[in-house]
Design a protein around this motif. Structure first.
Motif, PDB file in Angstrom:
ATOM      1  N   GLU A 104      18.818  -8.251   8.633  1.00  0.00           N
ATOM      2  CA  GLU A 104      19.523  -8.552   7.389  1.00  0.00           C
ATOM      3  C   GLU A 104      18.528  -8.964   6.306  1.00  0.00           C
ATOM      4  OE1 GLU A 104      23.013 -11.540   5.686  1.00  0.00           O
ATOM      5  OE2 GLU A 104      22.646 -11.409   7.841  1.00  0.00           O
ATOM      6  N   ALA A 105      17.532  -9.783   6.705  1.00  0.00           N
ATOM      7  CA  ALA A 105      16.498 -10.209   5.757  1.00  0.00           C
ATOM      8  C   ALA A 105      15.635  -9.023   5.334  1.00  0.00           C
ATOM      9  CB  ALA A 105      15.632 -11.295   6.385  1.00  0.00           C
ATOM     10  N   VAL A 106      15.314  -8.137   6.292  1.00  0.00           N
ATOM     11  CA  VAL A 106      14.515  -6.947   5.976  1.00  0.00           C
ATOM     12  C   VAL A 106      15.251  -6.079   4.960  1.00  0.00           C
ATOM     13  CG1 VAL A 106      13.582  -4.804   6.905  1.00  0.00           C
ATOM     14  CG2 VAL A 106      13.270  -6.935   8.164  1.00  0.00           C
ATOM     15  N   ALA A 107      16.566  -5.870   5.193  1.00  0.00           N
ATOM     16  CA  ALA A 107      17.368  -5.052   4.278  1.00  0.00           C
ATOM     17  C   ALA A 107      17.437  -5.701   2.889  1.00  0.00           C
ATOM     18  CB  ALA A 107      18.773  -4.868   4.842  1.00  0.00           C
ATOM     19  N   LEU A 108      17.530  -7.028   2.871  1.00  0.00           N
ATOM     20  CA  LEU A 108      17.600  -7.764   1.613  1.00  0.00           C
ATOM     21  C   LEU A 108      16.301  -7.590   0.813  1.00  0.00           C
ATOM     22  CD1 LEU A 108      19.707  -9.643   0.272  1.00  0.00           C
ATOM     23  CD2 LEU A 108      18.424 -11.571   1.182  1.00  0.00           C
ATOM     24  N   VAL A 109      15.158  -7.654   1.504  1.00  0.00           N
ATOM     25  CA  VAL A 109      13.863  -7.490   0.848  1.00  0.00           C
ATOM     26  C   VAL A 109      13.694  -6.056   0.349  1.00  0.00           C
ATOM     27  CG1 VAL A 109      11.361  -7.506   1.194  1.00  0.00           C
ATOM     28  CG2 VAL A 109      12.767  -9.376   2.104  1.00  0.00           C
ATOM     29  N   ASP A 134       0.848  -1.193   0.000  1.00  0.00           N
ATOM     30  CA  ASP A 134       0.000   0.000   0.000  1.00  0.00           C
ATOM     31  C   ASP A 134       0.886   1.245   0.000  1.00  0.00           C
ATOM     32  OD1 ASP A 134       0.958   0.187   2.609  1.00  0.00           O
ATOM     33  OD2 ASP A 134      -0.848  -0.684   3.483  1.00  0.00           O
ATOM     34  N   ARG A 135       0.312   2.401   0.293  1.00  0.00           N
ATOM     35  CA  ARG A 135       1.069   3.656   0.269  1.00  0.00           C
ATOM     36  C   ARG A 135       2.219   3.672   1.268  1.00  0.00           C
ATOM     37  NH1 ARG A 135      -3.822   8.146   0.123  1.00  0.00           N
ATOM     38  NH2 ARG A 135      -4.693   7.580  -1.928  1.00  0.00           N
ATOM     39  N   GLU A 136       2.063   2.930   2.354  1.00  0.00           N
ATOM     40  CA  GLU A 136       3.093   2.924   3.392  1.00  0.00           C
ATOM     41  C   GLU A 136       4.223   1.954   3.099  1.00  0.00           C
ATOM     42  OE1 GLU A 136       1.148   2.271   7.092  1.00  0.00           O
ATOM     43  OE2 GLU A 136      -0.087   4.079   6.945  1.00  0.00           O
ATOM     44  N   GLY A 137       4.094   1.172   2.038  1.00  0.00           N
ATOM     45  CA  GLY A 137       5.164   0.244   1.679  1.00  0.00           C
ATOM     46  C   GLY A 137       4.685  -1.189   1.623  1.00  0.00           C
ATOM     47  N   LEU A 138       5.569  -2.092   1.969  1.00  0.00           N
ATOM     48  CA  LEU A 138       5.321  -3.523   1.829  1.00  0.00           C
ATOM     49  C   LEU A 138       5.276  -4.182   3.203  1.00  0.00           C
ATOM     50  CD1 LEU A 138       5.101  -5.738  -0.424  1.00  0.00           C
ATOM     51  CD2 LEU A 138       7.567  -6.100  -0.114  1.00  0.00           C
ATOM     52  N   THR A 139       4.164  -4.870   3.498  1.00  0.00           N
ATOM     53  CA  THR A 139       4.071  -5.650   4.734  1.00  0.00           C
ATOM     54  C   THR A 139       4.556  -7.055   4.443  1.00  0.00           C
ATOM     55  OG1 THR A 139       2.165  -4.372   5.501  1.00  0.00           O
ATOM     56  CG2 THR A 139       2.532  -6.509   6.538  1.00  0.00           C
ATOM     57  N   VAL A 140       5.533  -7.509   5.239  1.00  0.00           N
ATOM     58  CA  VAL A 140       6.171  -8.799   5.007  1.00  0.00           C
ATOM     59  C   VAL A 140       6.004  -9.680   6.238  1.00  0.00           C
ATOM     60  CG1 VAL A 140       8.366  -9.962   4.581  1.00  0.00           C
ATOM     61  CG2 VAL A 140       7.854  -7.828   3.410  1.00  0.00           C
ATOM     62  N   GLU A 162      11.036  -1.138  -1.802  1.00  0.00           N
ATOM     63  CA  GLU A 162       9.913  -0.705  -0.976  1.00  0.00           C
ATOM     64  C   GLU A 162      10.350  -0.574   0.483  1.00  0.00           C
ATOM     65  OE1 GLU A 162       6.764  -0.137  -1.892  1.00  0.00           O
ATOM     66  OE2 GLU A 162       6.613  -0.994  -3.901  1.00  0.00           O
ATOM     67  N   LEU A 163       9.660   0.301   1.224  1.00  0.00           N
ATOM     68  CA  LEU A 163       9.840   0.372   2.664  1.00  0.00           C
ATOM     69  C   LEU A 163       9.128  -0.831   3.273  1.00  0.00           C
ATOM     70  CD1 LEU A 163      10.796   1.996   5.154  1.00  0.00           C
ATOM     71  CD2 LEU A 163       8.545   3.081   5.174  1.00  0.00           C
ATOM     72  N   VAL A 164       9.848  -1.643   4.059  1.00  0.00           N
ATOM     73  CA  VAL A 164       9.311  -2.909   4.545  1.00  0.00           C
ATOM     74  C   VAL A 164       8.848  -2.797   5.998  1.00  0.00           C
ATOM     75  CG1 VAL A 164       9.918  -5.299   5.134  1.00  0.00           C
ATOM     76  CG2 VAL A 164      10.657  -4.323   2.955  1.00  0.00           C
ATOM     77  N   THR A 165       7.639  -3.275   6.258  1.00  0.00           N
ATOM     78  CA  THR A 165       7.119  -3.392   7.626  1.00  0.00           C
ATOM     79  C   THR A 165       7.059  -4.872   7.980  1.00  0.00           C
ATOM     80  OG1 THR A 165       5.738  -1.420   7.347  1.00  0.00           O
ATOM     81  CG2 THR A 165       5.167  -2.914   9.153  1.00  0.00           C
ATOM     82  N   PRO A 166       7.920  -5.345   8.905  1.00  0.00           N
ATOM     83  CA  PRO A 166       7.914  -6.774   9.252  1.00  0.00           C
ATOM     84  C   PRO A 166       6.761  -7.125  10.192  1.00  0.00           C
ATOM     85  CG  PRO A 166       9.654  -5.646  10.455  1.00  0.00           C
ATOM     86  CD  PRO A 166       8.998  -4.611   9.584  1.00  0.00           C
ATOM     87  N   ALA A 167       6.212  -8.297  10.010  1.00  0.00           N
ATOM     88  CA  ALA A 167       5.174  -8.840  10.893  1.00  0.00           C
ATOM     89  C   ALA A 167       5.528 -10.297  11.166  1.00  0.00           C
ATOM     90  CB  ALA A 167       3.805  -8.735  10.244  1.00  0.00           C
ATOM     91  N   LEU A 168       5.005 -10.830  12.261  1.00  0.00           N
ATOM     92  CA  LEU A 168       5.315 -12.207  12.641  1.00  0.00           C
ATOM     93  C   LEU A 168       4.266 -13.162  12.079  1.00  0.00           C
ATOM     94  CD1 LEU A 168       7.111 -14.076  14.547  1.00  0.00           C
ATOM     95  CD2 LEU A 168       5.215 -13.901  16.151  1.00  0.00           C
TER      96      LEU A 168
END
Length: 564
Positions: free
Chosen positions: A111-116, A96-102, A122-128
C-alpha cells in the motif's frame, strides 16, 4: 512476507551468526517480556543493528540500505512528501533510469509502495532500512531554521497590522509558542544535546550543541526575547517575575516517537537572561557498548565485571563525556525480571522499564547517601548511584558492593587511575577499595569522521612529531616516513564540518592482584597507572590514536579531548 521471530531465530543459528544457546535464551526472553526477538538482540548487545537488518533483508529477498552511509540529494528526498514519508516510514534514496529506490521499514507494505508510485509517478524499488536509520534519515526533511522563523515572523507581523489590540496580543503569544515548539523540534531532529538561548545587545542567538560542539543556528529579534524566556519559564513552572536570580526546572515535550524530558537552566547575564535546555532523549541513548566505541579487549573486561554478582564498576571523566550513557548501556543489558535494579540519580535522565529509579531531592533531604541507604532496604541486586559526591555516599556504596550487590557509579576524575586515590580522599579504607572495585572506565567523546565525505591523505612523520611524542608515533605508525590518515572534507550530511556523530575513547583499568597491592600501599595515581599499562591497559590517548588510524576520528579530535 513478514520475517517471524521463529524464522529469525532459525536463520541466526543456521548461519552461525550467534551461538544457539544465546539465540534460544534471547528468544525465551522476548516471549517473556512481550518484545520482538530483534529488540532483545539489540537491547542485550548480542548483534549489531546493521547485521540484523542485512539478515532480514536477505530473508525477504530485498536489497538492504544503510542510510547512515548514503548521501541523499535534496531533489530526490523531496520526491516523497514529508507527511507520506513520516507516516509510512519510507524515504527516497536514489533515482535513476530504472526508477526510484525507496528505503522502508517494511518493504512488504504494498500500500505504501503504491502510494509512493502515485505521488512520484516513478517505478518504485523497495529496499529495507532499519527503524533506527530511518528515524535519523527522516529528519533531513527540515528546512533551514532561519527560513522557517523569518516566514513565521513576517506572517505574524502582517496579521498584527490588520488585528485589534487584543487580537494582536493573542497572535503574538501564539507566535512565541510556535517558535519555542519549532526550536525544540529542530533541536531534537538534529540530535542536539543542548539548546542555548544567548541574549546579546541586538539579538537572541540560538545555538545547538551537536556532537559536542556548539553551532549557531539562528538569530531571533531582540524584541521577542522576553516572551520566549517567559514561555520557557511557564513550561518549566518557574517564576516569570524573577529576572535577577538563577532558576532551574524541567518540562516534557512530545515528538511522534517519544516524550522528551528537558532540563532547564536560566541565568541572569548582562544582556538579559541566558537559557540552556538539556534534551534528555531515551531513543538517542539507545546504544550498545560496541556502538559507544569499546574495543574488543576493553569490552571483555567490562562484561566480565558486570557479570559478577557483586563489586563496583566506576565510570569517570568530566561532565558531558558520556559516563551516564555507558552505565545506562550496562543497565539495559542487565535488566531482566529475575533481578531487582534500583538507581538514585540527579536527574533521572530517562526512564528504563523495569528499573526502580529515584530522583534526588534536596528539599526533602533525599540525597545520594540517604537514597542509597533506603535502596539497601529494598532487596536490590544491582544499584546505580548517579554520582559519588561525598564521603558518606562513598562509604555506603563501597559497603553495598562488599555485601553482595553490584554497584555502578560515576566519579569526576581525569583518568581511571586517579579514581583510586580519590576514594582514599573520601576516607574509604584501602582494603575496602581493593576488595570491591572490579573495573574503572575512564572516557571522553570525540567526533566521528563523516562516512559520506571521508577522504584519506598522506601525513609525513615529521608533521606527526609536532603534536605527538616519538614513542607514540612509533607505537601507532611504525617507522614509516609517511602514514595514511583520514578526514572529512565536508558535505550535506555533516553540514560541512567533516564530522557526523561521536564515538567514545576509553581506558579500562581492571583491579588485578598487582593493582590491589598498590592500593593497599596507598600508591599514587601515576604508579597505579604505570602498573595497569604494564599489565595491558590501553590509555585513552592510545585508544583514540588507534581509532584515528582506523579512520573513525582524527588526531586533532583525540588531542582536543585528551589534552584540554
Amino acid at each position: 512476507m513478514h520475517v517471524s521471530d521463529e524464522q529469525l531465530k532459525e536463520a541466526l543459528v543456521s548461519r552461525q551468526l550467534l551461538p544457539a544457546s544465546q539465540v534460544n535464551a534471547a528468544f525465551a526472553k522476548a516471549e517473556a517480556q512481550h518484545l520482538s526477538l530483534r529488540e532483545v538482540l539489540l537491547n542485550d548487545d548480542l548483534i549489531a543493528d546493521e547485521h540484523v537488518g542485512r539478515l532480514i533483508a536477505d530473508l525477504l529477498g530485498v536489497p538492504f540500505i544503510n542510510l547512515r552511509k548514503v548521501q541523499i540529494p535534496e531533489a530526490v528526498l523531496r520526491l516523497i512528501p514529508e507527511v507520506v514519508a513520516k507516516s509510512r516510514q519510507v524515504i527516497a534514496v536514489k533515482r535513476d533510469r530504472e526508477g526510484l529506490t525507496v528505503a522502508m521499514a517494511d518493504p512488504d507494505d504494498m500500500e505504501a509502495v503504491a502510494l509512493v508510485q502515485k505521488a512520484t509517478g516513478e517505478l518504485v524499488t523497495p529496499a529495507l532500512a532499519t527503524p533506527r536509520d530511518l528515524g535519523g534519515a527522516l529528519s533531513r526533511y527540515r528546512k533551514g531554521l532561519q527560513e522557517d522563523f523569518s516566514a513565521l515572523l513576517t506572517a505574524a507581523a502582517s496579521e498584527a497590522e490588520a488585528a485589534t489590540k487584543e487580537q494582536a496580543v493573542e497572535q503574538a503569544e501564539a507566535t512565541v509558542v510556535r517558535i519555542v515548539e519549532q526550536l525544540l523540534a529542530y533541536a531534537y531532529e538534529n540530535k542536539a544535546s543542548d539548546l542555548h538561548l544567548e541574549p546579546q545587545r541586538d539579538a537572541l542567538v540560538v545555538r545547538f550543541r551537536i556532537d559536542g560542539v556548539l553551532h549557531e543556528v539562528v538569530a531571533l529579534p531582540k524584541a521577542i526575547e522576553p516572551q520566549i524566556v517567559s514561555r520557557i519559564k511557564v513550561l518549566s513552572k518557574l517564576r516569570t517575575d524573577e529576572h535577577a536570580a538563577a532558576q532551574d526546572g524541567k518540562f516534557r515535550f512530545s515528538v511522534p516517537e517519544e516524550q522528551v524530558d528537558v532540563r532547564v537552566s536560566i541565568l541572569p547575564v548582562t544582556a538579559g537572561e541566558k537559557v540552556v535546555l538539556r534534551l534528555l532523549s531515551s531513543k538517542q541513548r539507545e546504544f550498545s557498548l560496541e556502538d559507544l566505541g569499546f574495543g574488543a579487549g576493553d569490552l571483555k573486561k567490562v562484561k566480565l565485571a558486570f557479570n559478577k554478582p557483586y563489586g563496583m564498576i566506576l565510570s569517570t571523566g568530566p561532565t558531558g563525556c558520556g559516563k551516564t550513557t555507558t552505565l545506562y548501556a550496562i543497565l539495559q543489558i542487565l535488566n531482566s525480571r529475575e533481578i531487582n535494579i534500583s538507581t538514585i540519580e540527579d536527574p533521572v535522565e530517562y526512564e528504563i522499564a523495569g528499573v526502580n529509579q529515584i530522583q534526588v531531592n534536596a528539599k526533602t533531604n533525599l540525597t545520594f547517601a540517604a537514597g542509597l541507604r533506603s535502596i539497601l532496604r529494598q532487596d536490590p541486586d544491582v544499584i546505580m548511584v548517579g554520582e559519588i559526591r561525598d564521603e558518606e555516599a562513598a562509604g555506603i556504596a563501597v559497603n553495598a558492593a562488599m555485601t553482595g550487590h553490584l554497584v555502578l557509579s560515576t566519579l569526576h576524575t581525569n583518568d581511571a587511575a586517579t579514581s583510586l586515590p580519590r576514594l582514599l580522599d573520601m576516607q574509604v579504607e584501602p582494603f575496602l577499595i581493593s576488595s570491591t572495585v572490579n573495573v574503572i572506565v575512564a572516557q571522553r567523546l570525540v567526533r566521528r569522521i563523516c562516512s559520506q565525505c571521508l577522504v584519506s591523505y598522506q601525513a609525513k612523520r615529521k608533521e606527526l612529531g609536532a603534536t605527538l611524542s616519538p614513542a607514540l608515533v612509533t607505537r601507532h605508525f611504525g617507522n614509516r616516513a609517511s602514514v595514511r590518515l583520514y578526514k572529512g572534507k565536508g558535505c550535506q550530511v555533516c553540514g560541512g564540518t567533516g564530522y557526523h556523530g561521536r564515538v567514545g575513547i576509553f581506558e579500562v583499568l581492571e583491579v588485578t592482584e598487582a593493582v590491589r597491592r598498590l592500593i593497599m600501599e596507598r600508591a599514587n595515581a601515576d604508579i597505579i597507572k604505570a602498573e595497569a599499562v604494564k599489565e595491558g591497559m590501553t590509555t585513552m590517548l592510545d585508544d583514540g590514536l588507534a581509532k584515528a588510524v582506523q579512520g573513525a576520528t582524527t588526531i586533532e579530535e583525540v588531542l582536543r579531548a585528551t589534552r584540554e
